[in-house]
Design a protein around this motif. Structure first.
Motif, mmCIF file in Angstrom:
data_model
loop_
_atom_site.group_PDB
_atom_site.id
_atom_site.type_symbol
_atom_site.label_atom_id
_atom_site.label_comp_id
_atom_site.label_asym_id
_atom_site.label_seq_id
_atom_site.Cartn_x
_atom_site.Cartn_y
_atom_site.Cartn_z
ATOM 1 N N VAL A 11 -0.547 -9.833 -0.348
ATOM 2 C CA VAL A 11 -0.008 -9.014 0.771
ATOM 3 C C VAL A 11 -1.026 -7.689 0.716
ATOM 4 C CG1 VAL A 11 2.003 -7.692 1.879
ATOM 5 C CG2 VAL A 11 2.117 -10.023 0.756
ATOM 6 N N PHE A 12 -1.059 -7.207 -0.284
ATOM 7 C CA PHE A 12 -1.798 -5.996 -0.455
ATOM 8 C C PHE A 12 -3.191 -5.858 -0.134
ATOM 9 C CE2 PHE A 12 -4.258 -2.370 -2.453
ATOM 10 C CZ PHE A 12 -3.122 -1.264 -2.518
ATOM 11 N N ALA A 13 -3.807 -6.995 0.560
ATOM 12 C CA ALA A 13 -4.865 -7.384 1.210
ATOM 13 C C ALA A 13 -5.028 -6.586 2.614
ATOM 14 C CB ALA A 13 -5.214 -8.671 1.511
ATOM 15 N N LYS A 14 -3.562 -6.212 3.092
ATOM 16 C CA LYS A 14 -3.365 -5.797 4.457
ATOM 17 C C LYS A 14 -3.574 -4.146 4.169
ATOM 18 C CE LYS A 14 -0.590 -9.437 6.358
ATOM 19 N NZ LYS A 14 0.651 -9.726 6.911
ATOM 20 N N CYS A 15 -3.428 -3.763 2.932
ATOM 21 C CA CYS A 15 -3.204 -2.308 2.730
ATOM 22 C C CYS A 15 -4.719 -1.533 2.262
ATOM 23 C CB CYS A 15 -2.164 -1.961 1.792
ATOM 24 S SG CYS A 15 -0.825 -3.196 1.740
ATOM 25 N N LYS A 16 -5.380 -2.504 1.754
ATOM 26 C CA LYS A 16 -6.521 -2.257 1.162
ATOM 27 C C LYS A 16 -7.858 -1.608 1.628
ATOM 28 C CE LYS A 16 -7.614 -5.219 -2.718
ATOM 29 N NZ LYS A 16 -8.206 -6.492 -3.131
ATOM 30 N N ALA A 17 -7.708 -1.708 3.124
ATOM 31 C CA ALA A 17 -8.556 -0.913 4.171
ATOM 32 C C ALA A 17 -8.476 0.606 4.039
ATOM 33 C CB ALA A 17 -8.310 -1.265 5.452
ATOM 34 N N CYS A 18 -7.214 1.035 3.667
ATOM 35 C CA CYS A 18 -6.846 2.301 3.477
ATOM 36 C C CYS A 18 -6.449 2.889 2.097
ATOM 37 C CB CYS A 18 -5.533 2.527 4.474
ATOM 38 S SG CYS A 18 -6.191 2.099 6.263
ATOM 39 N N HIS A 19 -5.840 1.922 1.156
ATOM 40 C CA HIS A 19 -5.310 2.367 -0.072
ATOM 41 C C HIS A 19 -5.836 1.553 -1.199
ATOM 42 C CE1 HIS A 19 -1.747 4.359 1.769
ATOM 43 N NE2 HIS A 19 -1.701 3.451 2.673
ATOM 44 N N VAL A 20 -5.965 2.217 -2.353
ATOM 45 C CA VAL A 20 -6.264 1.705 -3.723
ATOM 46 C C VAL A 20 -4.774 1.747 -4.611
ATOM 47 C CG1 VAL A 20 -8.566 2.161 -3.743
ATOM 48 C CG2 VAL A 20 -6.818 3.749 -4.953
ATOM 49 N N SER A 21 -4.707 0.607 -5.509
ATOM 50 C CA SER A 21 -3.458 0.553 -6.165
ATOM 51 C C SER A 21 -3.686 1.061 -7.779
ATOM 52 C CB SER A 21 -2.876 -0.722 -6.034
ATOM 53 O OG SER A 21 -3.708 -1.562 -6.670
#
Ligand code: HEM
Length: 106
Positions: A11-21
């Motif tokens: 799911v985090f693939a959708k966030c990765k353009a903008c965020h690192v974890s």
């Protein structure tokens, strides 16, 4: 449904353009390392919207409840947020991505 961190990584693939974890690096969005337990709008070095900064000043802390509501409907929950993301529809996706982010939190 359970909380499945491995599914959450996908799911985090959708966030990765903008965020690192996993590091403190800010991108288009703030680093999400150490997110659980953090005051909204408080990651060092990131220029938040007034709306997000105010949410934090008002006492909003990222926990499972606040994250679930925000990730379902970012602009509805923090009116004026500059996060250009429609949100996640499925409850399971929300629970799983939170489980994933928890791994990088104290
Ligand atoms: C802010 C999570 C997708 C851009 C935030 C915050 C969280 C979050 C929890 C608040 C962080 C804090 O207070 O320090 C997520 C998750 C995503 C996602 C889990 C995927 C499911 C995206 C995408 C973008 C983005 C795709 C870019 C198109 C931003 C920006 C902010 C932000 C710019 C700052 C908002 C503001 O200052 O109003 N995100 N995000 N995010 N995110 Fe995301």
């Amino acid at each position: 449904f359970g909380q499945d961190a491995a599914a959450g990584e996908k799911v985090f693939a959708k966030c990765k353009a903008c965020h690192v974890s996993d590091t403190d690096q800010n991108k288009i969005g703030p680093s999400l390392k150490g997110l659980l337990g953090r005051t909204a709008g408080s990651h060092e070095g990131f220029k938040y919207s007034a709306a997000m900064a105010d949410a934090g000043k008002g006492g909003m802390v990222w926990d499972e409840t606040t994250l679930a509501t925000y990730l379902h409907d970012p602009k509805g929950v923090v009116k004026g947020t500059k996060m250009a993301f429609v949100g996640l529809k499925a409850d399971k996706d929300v629970a799983d991505v939170i489980a994933y982010l928890k791994q990088f939190s104290p």
